[in-house]
Enzyme design. Structure first.
Site, PDB file in Angstrom:
ATOM      1  N   LEU A   1      10.892 -16.466 -25.772  1.00  0.00           N
ATOM      2  CA  LEU A   1      11.773 -15.374 -25.362  1.00  0.00           C
ATOM      3  C   LEU A   1      13.228 -15.811 -25.286  1.00  0.00           C
ATOM      4  O   LEU A   1      14.131 -14.994 -25.422  1.00  0.00           O
ATOM      5  CB  LEU A   1      11.329 -14.827 -23.998  1.00  0.00           C
ATOM      6  N   GLY A   2      13.472 -17.082 -25.017  1.00  0.00           N
ATOM      7  CA  GLY A   2      14.847 -17.541 -24.908  1.00  0.00           C
ATOM      8  C   GLY A   2      14.916 -19.050 -24.803  1.00  0.00           C
ATOM      9  O   GLY A   2      13.942 -19.720 -24.445  1.00  0.00           O
TER      10      GLY A   2
ATOM     11  N   GLY B   1      17.341 -22.429 -23.433  1.00  0.00           N
ATOM     12  CA  GLY B   1      18.417 -22.923 -22.592  1.00  0.00           C
ATOM     13  C   GLY B   1      18.842 -24.293 -23.076  1.00  0.00           C
ATOM     14  O   GLY B   1      18.405 -24.794 -24.116  1.00  0.00           O
TER      15      GLY B   1
ATOM     16  N   VAL C   1      11.925 -20.371 -22.386  1.00  0.00           N
ATOM     17  CA  VAL C   1      11.055 -19.402 -21.715  1.00  0.00           C
ATOM     18  C   VAL C   1      10.155 -18.786 -22.769  1.00  0.00           C
ATOM     19  O   VAL C   1      10.643 -18.314 -23.800  1.00  0.00           O
ATOM     20  CB  VAL C   1      11.864 -18.319 -20.985  1.00  0.00           C
TER      21      VAL C   1
ATOM     22  N   LYS D   1       8.192 -20.808 -17.903  1.00  0.00           N
ATOM     23  CA  LYS D   1       9.428 -21.576 -18.019  1.00  0.00           C
ATOM     24  C   LYS D   1       9.071 -23.050 -18.099  1.00  0.00           C
ATOM     25  O   LYS D   1       8.363 -23.573 -17.232  1.00  0.00           O
ATOM     26  CB  LYS D   1      10.303 -21.280 -16.797  1.00  0.00           C
TER      27      LYS D   1
ATOM     28  N   ASP E   1      26.062 -16.422  -9.774  1.00  0.00           N
ATOM     29  CA  ASP E   1      26.229 -15.909 -11.140  1.00  0.00           C
ATOM     30  C   ASP E   1      25.607 -14.522 -11.232  1.00  0.00           C
ATOM     31  O   ASP E   1      24.804 -14.243 -12.112  1.00  0.00           O
ATOM     32  CB  ASP E   1      25.574 -16.855 -12.141  1.00  0.00           C
TER      33      ASP E   1
END
Length: 1379
Positions: A864-865, A867, A872, A892, A1049
Site C-alpha cells: 500500500l505504501g 517509507g 505497509v 506495517k 504532523d
C-alpha cells in the site's frame, strides 16, 4: 360409549345393582293376603287379593308391565290397560300401624287368560325387586274348557342347546305332550321337562327341522290342543353397534339433531332398539328404523331426529339394541349452545421449553369453541403453512425454532376472532467451537501460551471450568455408553474418546505450568453471544493435559487439550549452519529437528532437477508421499536428546561446491496417523570471489586527545578475514583501540603522538587479498593531555560528590511508583533530555498472549505504501478478532536489511500503541508478529477509502452544500453527540477503552450510519460530512491529548477514511525522540511541514498539544477547501515567515461558513494559551453539527458570496440555538449581524463577543491574499522544492532563524500586532469559558536552546522531525502513503 353383554348377565347385573341400591333404604317388602305361591280359583270366580306396605303401592297382573326372569321379576315402566274385566280392579284400603298403605285387587268374572303372576310393588321406587320392594303370587284360573291360554305366535329358535315352548295352562296338574311335525314328544325329566308356569323345555335339535309345534292334553277323554308355534330359526349374535356421529354432538339452539344407531347382527336376526334421552318424556324425537339384509349379516339402524333443539335437549343420548339373548349399548353427549363462541387458554402456561435435538415438541393450547373455527399459526408475524390444528407440533427441534408463536382462531361467518401466544425457548447444550477446528498439540518450551475455549449454549454457561492432569495415556471408551442426551450434544465427537482420571482444578498455586490468569467474558461472534474462557500460561515448561468443561441445565461439553511442550517450534523444522547461502568451500550442516513424541523415521533427500518434469516437460506435482521418485536419498547422522525428547538427523556437506546448490528435503512420519510430512530448504551456494573494497582509506590529520575512526568497508555478503597493520605491525585490540564490525572498523580513542604512522587494511580470502593504506598525522603535544586528565579527574570527583548529594535528597522525596510510570506517555511526564525515549519504552510492557498473532494466519497482499525504512502491506488476517472470520488489515513492517536500532524503534512504537489504547477515531492496533524466524510486523486497522486529502479532492465535483434533512440523520447526529458528552462527563470514572467500546456498541445498536459502505463513493459530499469529519478528528485528538501524546504532523494526508464515514488519525509521532536522535537535526535537504506548523514549533522548536491545535486549524482549512493545499499561491520564504510572525493568516476557504472560519482563527491564535483545547473543539463542533442538521432548507452560506444588502450577516444561527448554557459550557452560537458576508477579512480575531445590547467585532485579520507578498527568489538545492510548497530551503530557514535569535525569539506581543491583539478581543469561548492556558500546563517540550533546560551544542539547530530524515521509527508518511 359402547356396552356389550348377554341378556341374562345384563339382567343379573341390573338386579344386583338395584338390590344394593334398595338395601340402603332399610325397608320391608309388601305383604299379600294370599300366602301360598300358587293359588287356584275357578273360572267365573272373583279374585280378591290385599297388599299392604310402608309406601304407596301399585298392582301388576298378566299382560300388564311385567316380565318373568328366572324366578325374579322386573317390570316395564309404562303401565298397560287391564286385559280383563271392566273398570279399575285396584282399590285403596285401610292400612295398619306398621304398614300404613293398602291396596286391594278385585278381579271379577275371572277367565283362563287371567292365569299368571300377580305383583304388588312400591309405586314410587324404580327398583322393583321381588322380596324387597315387591311381592307376587301365581294364580291359576282353572277352566276345563280352555286348558291352554296361549295365542298364536312365532317361536324363535337360536343356537342354544334347549328351547322353551311356552305352552301355558290354566290347570296346574295336566299331562302335556308336545306335537312336532314329525313326532310326539313326552317329558322324560332327563332332557325334556314340563313346567306348568313356563311350558315345555325340549332339545333344540328335536324341533329345529319342524315348521311348527303344538301342545296337547287330554281331559276326560277329550283332547285339547294349544295354538300353533311357528318355528323361526334366527341368529342371536350381535356383532357391533355404532352411534353416529361418533364424537360428542355440538349444536346451536334451533338446529337439527340427527343420531344414527346402527347394529351389525347375525344373518336373519331380530333386534329391538330402545332410546334413552333427556326429552323422552315429552316424546320430542322422531325415531325411524331401517333394515338391510346382506349376504353375510344383517344391518339394522334406528335414526333419532330432533328438530329445533333447545337447552333442554342437552345431555346423554343412549341407544340400546337387544335380541333377547344379547344386548349392545352406545352413548354420546349432545351439547347445545345458545350462541357461537371461542374460548382459548394455555394448557401448560405461556412458556414452553425444549432442548435442541429433541424429536418433537408440542405447543399445547386448549380450545373450546362452536362452530369449529379456522386455526392459523404465526411466528414473528409470518404464517406457518400446514398447521391447521389447535396444538402445533415441531419435529426435530433446533435453535431456530425458538421464538413467539401466535394462534389465531377465526369464525368468519359470525365475525369472531381470538388470539393466544406462546413463547418457545429452545435450550441448546453447550458446544465448544475449538473442537471443530484442528488445534496445535505442540507448544514451544519456555514460551507464553494461551488456551481458549469458546462456548455457545442456551442458557449460556455461567462458569467454564479448567482442569489439568499429568501427561500420561488414557484408556478409551465407547460413546455408546453415554446417555441419549449426551449423544445428541456430542454428535461431532468420534465414536471412541479418551477417558482420563486424576483431573485437578487449575489454580495458580497448584499448576505444573505457572498460570498467569484465567479470564472469562462474553463476546459477540458470528451473530451470537458466546462465552470465551482463556487460560493464560506464563511459561510452557512441562507437558500436560488440559481440559475445559462447560455445562448448563441441558447438557455438558468438554475439550481435551494435549499440551505437549517441545523445544522445536511446530514440532518439525530444518536448520542450516552457517546459513542458507553458504560460501563456496564452507562446511554446511543441515539439521532436521523433529519432536520424537510426534514424528519418527527421519530421512534426508535432495531433489533431482532432471526428474522434476515429465516426458513432455511439464512440472510434476510434488508430493511428500512419493518424494523418493524424484529425489536422491542422503545419509545423515541421527541423534537423540533425552532431556528434550527431540530427534535430530544431521546432514553434513563438507567443502560445499556450486554444484551442490539445490533443494534439500527432510521427510518425517507421524507416529499416530502414519502420514508423512516434508520440509524443504533451498541452499544457495555463493561463489567465492576476490574481496573488493567499497572505498580506500584516506590520510587523516588529528589533534592529540581526539578520536579517529577508519573504515575498511568490504563489498559482498561474505566478510573475509580483515587485518590491520601499523607500520607493518599487526594492530591488536587493546585499551583505547577498538576493532568492530568484523574488523571493518578501527577506532582509536584519545590519540597520542605514538599513534601516528602508516595504517594498512588487508582483506583476504581463498581467492586472494586486497589492501588499502592511509597515513595518520598527530598534531599537538602530550603535555596538554596531562592537564586535561587532571581537569577530568577533578571534575569527576566533584560530580561524584554532587551525585551522592542528589541521591540523599531524592531518597527523602516520594518518587513515583513503577505502576505510575506506566499510566502516561513517559516522554511527556519526564524531561526527554534526562530520560531518552528508548529508556522510557523499556518500562512499557508487551503482553504476547494478548497481542501476538501467528504469522501463518496472516496472508500478505499488495503493497500500500513505502517509507524510508519500511512499508505497509494490505493483508488478510484469519481470526484476529477471536472469530473464524477473515478480516482485511494493514501490516506495517521494516524493509529487508533493517538494522537493530530500526527494529527496536518499531518495537517501541508497538509498545506505545498498546499503552495508548483504542479509540474509534484513531487507527487502532490489532496485533503484532514479534516472534523470531520471521519479520517484525505491526498489524493495524485497514481504511479502504484512503487518506482524507485525496478523498476530498475526488469529491469536489459532487459536493452538495446541503441536502434534505431526514429524521434519521437528526437522530443519528443527536445520538453521536450525546454519546460523546456522556463519555466526557463520565471520564473521571471510566477508562478511555471502556468509553470506546461503549461508543462502538451505541453506534452499532442505535445509530444507523449516515451512508452505507457501498454508497460512500456514489453519495455526494455534503456540509454535514465536512463538519462530521472535523468533529471526529477533534474527538480523536482529544483522546490522544488525554494519553499525553503529541501528534506533530496533523494534516489531511494523515487522516484516513474508513467505512460508515468514520475518519481515523494515523501517524501520530509516537516513537520519535527528536531530542536524542541525530537524524532529526536539520540538515541540508531536511523537509519540514511548515504550512501546518505553529509559530512556536517553527521558531522555538516547541511541540505541545496547543501546537497540534494550530495544525488542526490548518486541517479544517483543508477540509472546507475540499483538499486544497494551504496558503495557495504563497511562496514559503523569508517574507512569508516574517508576515506569519506578524499575525497574517489565510483567508477563508471556498466552502466554509462563518462559524467554521472563526474556529480556524481561534486555533491560529499567536499565544498558545489562548487557543482552544481539543475538548473545547469537540463541544463546539458537536453543537455546530447538531444545529446544521436541525436547520430547515439551506444551511450553507459561503463566505465568498456577495449579497445585495449590507445588513445580511453571514452567521446563520437558528433562534433555537439560543439556550441556557449551564450544561453546554462552550457554546459557539454567536451572531455578527453587523458584518456583511462578502467582507470576509472583517471577521473578528479570534471571534465575536456579545456584550450588552450590542455586538462588538474587533479589528480585521490580515490575510496573505489581501496584501500580496513580494516574490524573492533564493537559490536552493533542487530537492528542497516541492509542488505543494510545504518545505523551506535550509539556507533560507537559517537566515530567518538567525534573525529570530537577534530579535529575542517568537512572542505573541510583537510590535506589529498590538492592534490585532487588543485587550478587547476575545476567543470563541465567550465570557463563560475558562482560560485556554489552564489546559496546557505540564505538556510543553522545551529544546536545549530556548527552554528551561540547557544542552551544549555547536550546531544549535535542533529541528522537528523532517519528512526526509531517518528516525528510529517509521516515517510519518509510513501510514498515509499506503492510501
Amino acid at each position: 360409549m359402547k356396552r356389550v353383554c348377554t341378556l341374562p348377565l345384563w339382567l343379573w347385573l341390573g338386579i344386583v345393582s338395584e338390590a344394593d341400591l334398595v338395601s340402603s333404604y332399610s325397608m320391608t317388602p309388601p305383604t299379600l293376603s294370599i300366602t301360598e305361591e300358587e293359588h287356584i280359583i275357578n273360572a267365573k270366580d272373583t279374585l280378591t287379593i290385599t297388599c299392604r306396605g310402608q309406601h304407596p303401592l301399585e298392582w301388576s297382573w298378566p299382560g300388564a308391565r311385567w316380565t318373568p326372569v328366572e324366578g325374579r321379576r322386573r317390570w316395564n315402566s309404562q303401565p298397560q290397560q287391564r286385559p280383563v274385566g271392566a273398570g279399575n280392579p285396584e282399590e285403596d284400603c285401610e292400612g295398619t300401624g306398621t304398614k300404613p298403605y293398602c291396596k286391594v285387587l278385585v278381579l271379577t268374572e275371572s277367565q283362563a287368560n287371567d292365569t299368571g303372576y300377580y305383583h304388588c310393588y312400591y309405586k314410587y321406587i324404580d327398583a322393583k325387586i321381588e322380596g324387597t320392594t315387591a311381592v307376587s303370587a301365581y294364580i291359576f284360573v282353572r277352566d276345563f274348557e280352555q286348558p291352554f291360554i296361549n295365542k298364536p305366535e312365532t317361536l324363535l329358535i337360536s343356537k342354544k342347546e334347549n328351547t322353551w315352548v311356552p305352552c301355558l295352562v290354566s290347570i296346574p296338574d295336566l299331562n302335556v305332550t308336545l306335537i312336532s311335525q314329525n313326532s310326539l314328544i313326552h317329558p322324560d325329566r332327563k332332557t325334556i321337562f314340563w313346567d306348568n308356569k313356563k311350558g315345555m323345555q325340549v332339545p333344540t335339535q328335536l324341533i329345529r327341522d319342524s315348521l311348527f309345534v303344538q301342545c296337547e292334553t287330554v281331559i276326560d277323554n277329550k283332547v285339547f290342543k294349544s295354538n300353533f308355534f311357528i318355528i323361526h330359526i334366527a341368529g342371536i349374535e350381535l356383532y357391533d353397534i355404532q352411534l353416529y356421529p361418533k364424537k360428542a354432538m355440538e349444536l346451536l339452539v334451533g338446529e337439527k339433531l340427527v343420531l344414527n344407531c346402527t347394529v351389525w347382527a347375525e344373518f336373519n336376526s331380530g333386534v329391538r332398539f330402545q332410546w334413552t334421552y333427556p326429552g323422552k318424556q315429552m316424546q320430542r324425537a322422531v325415531i325411524e328404523s331401517e333394515r338391510r339384509s346382506l349376504q353375510t349379516h344383517t344391518e339394522l339402524s334406528s335414526i333419532l331426529t330432533l328438530h329445533n333443539v333447545s337447552q333442554q335437549d342437552l345431555g346423554r343420548y343412549t341407544c340400546t339394541a337387544t335380541n333377547g339373548a344379547q344386548m349392545l349399548e352406545e352413548s354420546t353427549d349432545v351439547i347445545v349452545h345458545e350462541k357461537p363462541f371461542i374460548n382459548v387458554e394455555w394448557r401448560k402456561g405461556p412458556v414452553i421449553e425444549a432442548t435442541a435435538g429433541d424429536e418433537a415438541v408440542k405447543l399445547p393450547v386448549k380450545v373450546v369453541a362452536y362452530p369449529q373455527p379456522d386455526f392459523q399459526w404465526y411466528k414473528a408475524g409470518k404464517l406457518i403453512p400446514k398447521q391447521s390444528q389447535s396444538s402445533m407440533q415441531i419435529k426435530d427441534v433446533a435453535e431456530h425454532h425458538a421464538g413467539t408463536y401466535t394462534l389465531v382462531l377465526r369464525n368468519r361467518l359470525v365475525g369472531l376472532e381470538k388470539r393466544i401466544s406462546l413463547q418457545l425457548i429452545v435450550n441448546v447444550p453447550p458446544r465448544i467451537h475449538e473442537k471443530e477446528t484442528s488445534s496445535p498439540s505442540i507448544y514451544s518450551r519456555r514460551s507464553p501460551q494461551a488456551l481458549t475455549c469458546t462456548v455457545y449454549g442456551i442458557p449460556a454457561p455461567e462458569v467454564i471450568q479448567w482442569q489439568w492432569r499429568p501427561w500420561m495415556p488414557c484408556r478409551m471408551f465407547s460413546r455408546r455408553s453415554l446417555n441419549s442426551r449426551h449423544r445428541a450434544a456430542r454428535r461431532h465427537q468420534r465414536d471412541r474418546m479418551p477417558e482420563c482420571k486424576d483431573w485437578k482444578d487449575v489454580s495458580r498455586q497448584d499448576a505444573v505450568n505457572p498460570i498467569e490468569s484465567i479470564d472469562t467474558w462474553v463476546e459477540f461472534v458470528e451473530g451470537r453471544n458466546k462465552t470465551v474462557s482463556k487460560l493464560a500460561i506464563q511459561e510452557a515448561n512441562v507437558s500436560a493435559m488440559y481440559k475445559c468443561i462447560a455445562s448448563n441445565k441441558v447438557g455438558r461439553d468438554e475439550r481435551l487439550i494435549y499440551f505437549y511442550v517441545t523445544t522445536i517450534p511446530d514440532g518439525f523444522e530444518i536448520e542450516s549452519q552457517p546459513s542458507e547461502e553458504p560460501i563456496e568451500g564452507q562446511d554446511l550442516q543441515l539439521s532436521c529437528n523433529a519432536d520424537n513424541y510426534t514424528y519418527e523415521n527421519l530421512q534426508w533427500y535432495r531433489l533431482n532437477l532432471s526428474k522434476l518434469h515429465d516426458e513432455e516437460g511439464n512440472p510434476l506435482v510434488l508430493d511428500c508421499k512419493n518424494v523418493h521418485h524424484y529425489a536422491t536419498k542422503m545419509q545423515g547422522e541421527l541423534r537423540f536428546q533425552p532431556d528434550s525428547n527431540d530427534a535430530t538427523l544431521l546432514l553434513t556437506i563438507p567443502n560445499i561446491s556450486l554444484g551442490e546448490e539445490g533443494d534439500y528435503v527432510c521427510e518425517v512420519q507421524n507416529r499416530k496417523t502414519r502420514e508423512k510430512h516434508c520440509h524443504k530448504k533451498y541452499i544457495s551456494v555463493q561463489a567465492l570471489e576476490i574481496p573488493r573494497l567499497k572505498q580506500n582509506l584516506t590520510d587523516i590529520w588529528v589533534n592529540v586527545s581526539d578520536s579517529i575512526e577508519m573504515r575498511c568497508k568490504v563489498d559482498g555478503n561474505h566478510v573475509p578475514d580483515i587485518s590491520w597493520y601499523k607500520d607493518e605491525k599487526l594492530v591488536e585490540e587493546v585499551s583505547g583501540i577498538d576493532l568492530a564490525d568484523f574488523n571493518q572498523r578501527l577506532s582509536i580513542q584519545r590519540v597520542r603522538e605514538e599513534d601516528a604512522g602508516l595504517y594498512l587494511c588487508s582483506v583476504c580470502n581463498a581467492k586472494g587479498c586486497v589492501n588499502s593504506s592511509a597515513s595518520v598525522s598527530v598534531e599537538g603535544s602530550d603535555d596538554k593531555t596531562n592537564v586535561e586528565i587532571v581537569i577530568l579527574i577533578g571534575t569527576g570527583v566533584i560530580a561524584v560528590f554532587f551525585w551522592i548529594l542528589l541521591i540523599i535528597i531524592f531518597c527523602n522525596i516520594k518518587r513515583p511508583a513503577h505502576a505510575d510510570i506506566k499510566t502516561g506517555y513517559l516522554s511527556i511526564i519526564m524531561d526527554p533530555g534526562e530520560v531518552p525515549l528508548e529508556e522510557q519504552c523499556a518500562y512499557l510492557p508487551y503482553d504476547s498472549s494478548k497481542w501476538e498473532f501467528p504469522r501463518d494466519r496472516l496472508r500478505l497482499g499488495k503493497v500500500l505504501g513505502h517509507g524510508a525504512f519500511g512499508k505497509v502491506v494490505e493483508a488478510s488476517a484469519f481470526g484476529i478478532n477471536k472469530s473464524n472470520s477473515c478480516e482485511t488489515v494493514a501490516a506495517k513492517m521494516l524493509k529487508e536489511g533493517a538494522t537493530a536500532s530500526e527494529q527496536k524503534a518499531l518495537m517501541s512504537e508497538l509498545k506505545i500503541l498498546i499503552h495508548i489504547g483504542n479509540h474509534l477515531n484513531v487507527v487502532n492496533l490489532l496485533g503484532a508478529c514479534t516472534k523470531p524466524n520471521g519479520p517484525l510486523m505491526v498489524i493495524v486497522e485497514f481504511c479502504k477509502y484512503g487518506n482524507l486529502s485525496n478523498y476530498l479532492r475526488t469529491k469536489r465535483e459532487g459536493f452538495s452544500p446541503y441536502r434534505e434533512k431526514s429524521p434519521r440523520l437528526r437522530i443519528q447526529v443527536q445520538s453521536i453527540v450525546e454519546a460523546v458528552r456522556a463519555d466526557r462527563r463520565s471520564r473521571s470514572g471510566t477508562s478511555d477503552s471502556a468509553i470506546f467500546n461503549r461508543f462502538l456498541m451505541h453506534k452499532s445498536q442505535t445509530v444507523q450510519p449516515i451512508q452505507e459502505v457501498d454508497d460512500l463513493w456514489q453519495s455526494p459530499l455534503t456540509m454535514e460530512d465536512l463538519i462530521c469529519y472535523s468533529f471526529q478528528v477533534a474527538r480523536g485528538m482529544e483522546f490522544l491529548a488525554s494519553r499525553k501524546c503529541i501528534h506533530r504532523d496533523l494534516a489531511a494526508r494523515n487522516i484516513l477514511l474508513s467505512e460508515n464515514n468514520v475518519v481515523k488519525i494515523c501517524d501520530f509521532g509516537l516513537a520519535r525522540d527528536i531530542y536524542k536522535d541525530p537524524d532529526y537535526v536539520r540538515k541540508g535537504s531536511a523537509r519540514l511541514p511548515l504550512k501546518w506548523m505553529a509559530p512556536e514549533s517553527i521558531f522555538d522548536k516547541v511541540y505541545t498539544t496547543q501546537s497540534d491545535v494550530w495544525s488542526f486549524g490548518v486541517l479544517l482549512w483543508e477540509i472546507f477547501s475540499l483538499g486544497a493545499s494551504p496558503y495557495p499561491g504563497v511562496q514559503i520564504n523569508e517574507e512569508f515567515c516574517q508576515r506569519f510572525k506578524d499575525g497574517t493568516r489565510m483567508r477563508a476557504p471556498e466552502y466554509t461558513t462563518a462559524e467554521i472560519y472563526r474556529i480556524m482563527l481561534s486555533c491560529w491564535h499567536g499565544d498558545p494559551k489562548e487557543r482552544p483545547t481539543f475538548s473545547d473543539l469537540v463541544e463546539i463542533l458537536g453543537n455546530l453539527l447538531q444545529e446544521n442538521v436541525q436547520q430547515e432548507g439551506k444551511d450553507y452560506i459561503p463566505l465568498n458570496d456577495s449579497h445585495s444588502s449590507e445588513d445580511d450577516g453571514f452567521s446563520q444561527v437558528p433562534s433555537s440555538a439560543q439556550q441556557n448554557s449551564d450544561e453546554e459550557d462552550f457554546d459557539m452560537r454567536i451572531r455578527c449581524h453587523s458584518l456583511a458576508a462578502r467582507y470576509y477579512n472583517c471577521v473578528s480575531f479570534p471571534g465575536c463577543l456579545t456584550g450588552g445590547n450590542q455586538i462588538r467585532c474587533s479589528s480585521r485579520i490580515k490575510t496573505f491574499e489581501e496584501f500580496p507578498m513580494t516574490h524573492t527568489m533564493y537559490k536552493a538545492h533542487p530537492d528542497n522544492q516541492t509542488d505543494s510548497g510545504m518545505v523551506l530551503a535550509s539556507e533560507e530557514f537559517e537566515r530567518i532563524e538567525n534573525r529570530h535569535r537577534k530579535e529575542g525569539g517568537f512572542s505573541s506581543k510583537g510590535p506589529n500586532r498590538t492592534a490585532e491583539l487588543s485587550a478587547e478581543q476575545s476567543d470563541l469561548r465567550g465570557r463563560c469559558r475558562p482560560s485556554y492556558g489552564s489546559q496546557v500546563g505540564g505538556q510543553t517540550f522545551y529544546n536545549s536552546e530556548y527552554g528551561e533546560l540547557s544542552e551544549h551544542s555547536e550546531d544549535r539547530s535542533c529541528t522537528p522531525p523532517a519528512e526526509g530524515a531517518s528516525p528510529p521509527a517509521l516515517h510519518a508518511s509510513f501510514f498515509s502513503e499506503q492510501y
